[in-house]
Design a protein around this motif. Structure first.
Motif, mmCIF file in Angstrom:
data_model
loop_
_atom_site.group_PDB
_atom_site.id
_atom_site.type_symbol
_atom_site.label_atom_id
_atom_site.label_comp_id
_atom_site.label_asym_id
_atom_site.label_seq_id
_atom_site.Cartn_x
_atom_site.Cartn_y
_atom_site.Cartn_z
ATOM 1 N N GLU A 38 -7.078 -32.894 -16.352
ATOM 2 C CA GLU A 38 -8.537 -32.634 -15.534
ATOM 3 C C GLU A 38 -9.131 -33.559 -14.523
ATOM 4 N N TYR A 39 -9.542 -33.144 -13.525
ATOM 5 C CA TYR A 39 -10.185 -33.987 -12.654
ATOM 6 C C TYR A 39 -11.666 -33.668 -12.550
ATOM 7 N N TYR A 40 -12.559 -34.711 -13.134
ATOM 8 C CA TYR A 40 -13.998 -34.473 -13.106
ATOM 9 C C TYR A 40 -14.466 -34.968 -11.636
ATOM 10 N N PHE A 41 -14.917 -33.971 -11.083
ATOM 11 C CA PHE A 41 -15.292 -33.789 -9.856
ATOM 12 C C PHE A 41 -16.897 -34.349 -9.771
ATOM 13 N N ASN A 42 -17.251 -35.313 -9.244
ATOM 14 C CA ASN A 42 -18.669 -36.088 -9.422
ATOM 15 C C ASN A 42 -19.362 -35.843 -7.954
ATOM 16 N N ASP A 43 -19.830 -34.365 -7.877
ATOM 17 C CA ASP A 43 -20.532 -34.025 -6.687
ATOM 18 C C ASP A 43 -21.941 -33.878 -7.057
ATOM 19 N N HIS A 44 -22.376 -34.641 -7.966
ATOM 20 C CA HIS A 44 -24.041 -34.894 -8.123
ATOM 21 C C HIS A 44 -24.424 -36.155 -8.027
ATOM 22 N N GLY A 45 -25.677 -36.486 -7.557
ATOM 23 C CA GLY A 45 -26.197 -37.816 -7.953
ATOM 24 C C GLY A 45 -26.288 -38.743 -6.859
ATOM 25 N N ALA A 46 -26.722 -39.841 -6.952
ATOM 26 C CA ALA A 46 -27.360 -40.983 -5.911
ATOM 27 C C ALA A 46 -26.007 -41.157 -4.826
ATOM 28 N N GLN A 47 -24.755 -41.234 -5.361
ATOM 29 C CA GLN A 47 -23.579 -41.684 -4.599
ATOM 30 C C GLN A 47 -23.203 -40.722 -3.521
ATOM 31 N N ILE A 48 -23.563 -39.535 -3.893
ATOM 32 C CA ILE A 48 -23.521 -38.117 -3.014
ATOM 33 C C ILE A 48 -24.535 -38.379 -2.032
ATOM 34 N N ASP A 49 -25.472 -38.717 -2.200
ATOM 35 C CA ASP A 49 -26.641 -38.709 -1.212
ATOM 36 C C ASP A 49 -26.516 -39.831 -0.350
ATOM 37 N N GLU A 65 -21.935 -28.352 -11.912
ATOM 38 C CA GLU A 65 -21.822 -27.141 -12.723
ATOM 39 C C GLU A 65 -22.769 -27.453 -14.020
ATOM 40 N N LEU A 66 -22.512 -28.542 -14.662
ATOM 41 C CA LEU A 66 -23.243 -28.849 -15.974
ATOM 42 C C LEU A 66 -24.754 -28.883 -15.660
ATOM 43 N N PHE A 67 -25.155 -29.210 -14.796
ATOM 44 C CA PHE A 67 -26.701 -29.264 -14.320
ATOM 45 C C PHE A 67 -27.041 -28.049 -13.986
ATOM 46 N N ALA A 68 -26.293 -27.420 -13.119
ATOM 47 C CA ALA A 68 -26.745 -25.978 -12.866
ATOM 48 C C ALA A 68 -26.865 -24.985 -13.714
ATOM 49 N N SER A 69 -25.912 -25.012 -14.643
ATOM 50 C CA SER A 69 -25.815 -23.973 -15.864
ATOM 51 C C SER A 69 -26.793 -24.478 -16.910
ATOM 52 N N GLY A 70 -27.622 -25.545 -17.067
ATOM 53 C CA GLY A 70 -28.343 -25.947 -17.651
ATOM 54 C C GLY A 70 -27.713 -26.721 -19.129
ATOM 55 N N ALA A 71 -26.475 -26.822 -18.967
ATOM 56 C CA ALA A 71 -25.594 -27.237 -20.341
ATOM 57 C C ALA A 71 -26.325 -28.668 -20.518
ATOM 58 N N VAL A 72 -26.605 -29.543 -19.595
ATOM 59 C CA VAL A 72 -26.891 -30.692 -19.758
ATOM 60 C C VAL A 72 -28.465 -30.751 -20.525
ATOM 61 N N GLU A 73 -29.341 -29.890 -19.972
ATOM 62 C CA GLU A 73 -30.589 -29.610 -20.769
ATOM 63 C C GLU A 73 -30.488 -29.124 -22.111
ATOM 64 N N GLN A 74 -29.552 -28.327 -22.414
ATOM 65 C CA GLN A 74 -29.268 -27.753 -23.734
ATOM 66 C C GLN A 74 -28.709 -28.686 -24.609
ATOM 67 N N ALA A 75 -27.698 -29.542 -24.239
ATOM 68 C CA ALA A 75 -26.924 -30.590 -25.005
ATOM 69 C C ALA A 75 -28.129 -31.709 -25.511
ATOM 70 N N VAL A 76 -28.927 -32.057 -24.688
ATOM 71 C CA VAL A 76 -30.204 -32.965 -25.092
ATOM 72 C C VAL A 76 -30.925 -32.315 -26.036
ATOM 73 N N GLU A 77 -31.241 -31.144 -25.918
ATOM 74 C CA GLU A 77 -32.266 -30.532 -26.879
ATOM 75 C C GLU A 77 -31.666 -30.396 -27.995
ATOM 76 N N GLN A 78 -30.227 -30.095 -28.317
ATOM 77 C CA GLN A 78 -29.608 -29.968 -29.288
ATOM 78 C C GLN A 78 -29.729 -31.207 -30.265
ATOM 79 N N LEU A 79 -29.239 -32.217 -29.324
ATOM 80 C CA LEU A 79 -29.428 -33.547 -30.012
ATOM 81 C C LEU A 79 -30.679 -34.111 -30.556
ATOM 82 N N LYS A 80 -31.651 -33.868 -29.869
ATOM 83 C CA LYS A 80 -33.208 -34.082 -30.363
ATOM 84 C C LYS A 80 -33.329 -33.255 -31.609
ATOM 85 N N ASN A 81 -33.089 -32.053 -31.664
ATOM 86 C CA ASN A 81 -33.422 -30.938 -32.557
ATOM 87 C C ASN A 81 -32.663 -31.658 -34.013
#
Length: 553
Positions: free
Chosen positions: A164-175, A257-273
């Motif tokens: 697997e190749y994790y395609f870092n297409d999100h964040g400051a380095q892309i800007d 995709e992790l951010f667009a799908s809401g997966a990041v937000e869901q993972a954080v909420e799961q760990l908080k709860n």
């Protein structure tokens, strides 16, 4: 008789000896250790099993070793078994028993060296994952070679491996990448912390050619065009370069995709709860120090935005959700902190932290005439995959990067790796393969070989025995390389094998082909089988490294 066969025989024999003498055979280890002595005069193999168990059964090691030696000496396939030192057992096999290794290799063919230790294990192997902001640099190139080889080795032990190749297409380095492209198109200096090099100008010019009005767009729209088009073009080039290097991936996973799908937000909420994040100074933290990190990490900032690690946490959860039993991350030298934080993420989700493995690779330097090569013609600031391949070729590039432990930095001497001599490790190994192919090809000119019956018992010389025993080590080396995640063990083994084969073929007393008008003998036929087995093992080992096995050089 392979080392594994001998280990099984030793255990069976030891159990029988102990039972016959009224002693407890349950103390025997599941796997008896069998090793090759450093001094071949001490025998073909040695074991310390008597020293391991003697005290547990109420006897002394030399006495137990004596009983074993007596029993083994009466066993078919064992020539001599002798006591050494405080209770070691040195064993010399009958020539005919050693010849069984040759037959096993030829019967298994490309499957020789494979095993089933990891059968049923689903592994996600993530490597390279270079940011799509420039060509693959030497550090990423090292992972391209090592990661691909490790994937092959793990699969050879039965694992179901997804590369697997994790395609870092999100964040400051892309800007920063997009701003660099815009600046180039406008003829402006490279922004601070931006990217420079001919490739930036090439991509920028290509975007302007495809979108002639792009520079007239409002700044935000213009930035987005350069960002999306630039990332697409850069990643297409990265994939093409890796493919030419012999490294391909099963999955290209987009970070966005992790951010667009809401997966990041869901993972954080799961760990908080679940109580696996704690709140401090208005932010939410994960206790990564409990797993070796130098400090706990912020997952959710005090302003409510997710920190970078939040994406890593969601990505791990995604991998486990896809059914992987083990997630191996291959990261650069500046990523030591990721070990603790990724293991902490696993624990926070209720997983065993050992479902995460992180391999850290050290730096690579190119050297010519004793001087470091520091810059690429195209990339401007770094040396790239293509720079290395242009200098020494794909095979030498892959081999030079794989043959050393990733825990150590390496200097690649461009002068050495272009030599067509035994000083060049990959040439030395490939030349051994081509020599075996030449012998086999010449043997085809003798019709008598097709009907000659090989007699392995006639191969009694030290050179023949050394070569056979080295071939017999291959399955153990592959299994160890998989277990330790160390592909360099395969390369070092191949160099050892080539070092045993070259003197064998150069020795006139070891003739494979008959001399002059002499008839083909059973010994000639046996040696030809040995050469065929050597070629097979060399080819199998090189294939595990993703390096070609040429028939001519």
């Amino acid at each position: 008789m392979t080392p594994a066969d001998l280990a099984d025989l030793l255990r069976t024999t030891a159990a029988k000896v102990l039972v016959e003498r009224g002693l407890d055979s349950s103390v025997l280890p599941e796997q008896v250790t069998v090793e090759r002595p450093r001094n071949p005069e001490h025998g073909d193999y040695a074991t310390n099993v008597a020293m391991q168990v003697a005290k547990r059964v109420g006897t002394n090691p030399r006495e137990l070793a004596g009983w074993l030696a007596e029993a083994l000496s009466a066993t078919e396939g064992i020539d001599v078994a002798e006591i050494a030192g405080p209770g070691f057992l040195n064993i010399r096999l009958a020539a005919s028993a050693q010849g069984v290794i040759v037959s096993q290799i030829l019967a298994a063919g490309q499957g020789y060296g494979t095993g089933s230790a990891l059968a049923g294990t689903k592994i996600n192997l993530e490597f390279v994952s270079a940011n799509p902001t420039g060509p693959v640099h030497l550090g990423g190139t090292r992972w391209a070679a090592v990661g691909d080889a490790l994937g092959r080795i793990l699969a050879a032990q039965g694992a179901d491996v997804t590369r697997e190749y994790y395609f870092n297409d999100h964040g400051a380095q892309i800007d920063r990448f997009a701003k660099s492209l815009v600046a180039s198109a406008l003829g402006e200096p490279t922004p601070e912390d931006g990217y420079a090099g001919e490739y930036i100008a090439e991509i920028s010019a290509g975007i302007v050619a495809a979108h002639p009005d792009v520079l007239t767009l409002p700044a935000d729209e213009r930035h987005e065009v350069f960002r999306s088009e630039g990332v697409q073009q850069m990643f297409a080039q990265i994939r093409a370069d890796l493919h030419e290097f012999g490294t391909d991936f099963d999955v290209y996973f987009n970070e966005s995709e992790l951010f667009a799908s809401g997966a990041v937000e869901q993972a954080v909420e799961q760990l908080k709860n679940s109580g696996n994040l704690y709140e401090k100074d208005g932010a939410w933290w994960i206790a990564s120090t409990e797993y070796g990190d130098d400090k706990d990490r912020v997952v959710l900032k005090s302003d409510g935005n997710a920190a970078y690690i939040a994406g890593d946490i969601a990505y791990f959860q995604n991998k486990r959700g896809r059914g992987f039993d083990l997630a191996i991350y291959m990261l650069g030298a500046d990523h030591h902190g990721y070990i603790g934080r990724l293991k902490a993420a696993a624990a926070a989700f209720g997983d065993n932290p050992d479902t995460v493995e992180v391999l850290i690779g050290q730096m690579v330097n190119l050297v010519r005439d004793g001087v470091a090569v520091k810059m690429s013609k195209r990339a401007g600031t770094v040396v790239t995959l293509n720079d290395l391949v242009e200098q020494i070729g794909v095979d030498a590039s892959r081999y030079s990067l794989v043959r050393s432990s990733v825990n150590s930095s390496i200097d690649i001497d461009l002068d050495l790796w272009t030599k067509a001599s035994s000083e060049n490790p990959v040439y030395y190994v490939q030349y051994a393969h081509s020599r075996t192919t030449s012998i086999i090809g010449n043997a085809a000119k003798y019709p008598e070989f097709s009907s000659a019956e090989p007699d392995f018992a006639l191969m009694t010389s030290g050179r023949e025995g050394d070569l056979i025993r080295t071939l017999g080590d291959f399955p153990r080396v592959v299994a160890t390389a998989a277990d330790a995640r160390e592909p360099h063990r395969i390369a070092r083994y191949l160099e050892e094998l080539a070092g045993v084969y070259h003197p064998f073929q150069s020795d006139d007393d070891m003739r494979v082909l008959p001399k002059g008008d002499d008839a083909v003998t059973p010994l000639n036929a046996a040696r030809l089988e040995l050469v065929k087995a050597t070629r097979q093992v060399l080819a199998n080992g090189l294939a595990l490294l993703g390096v070609s096995a040429p028939e001519r050089m």
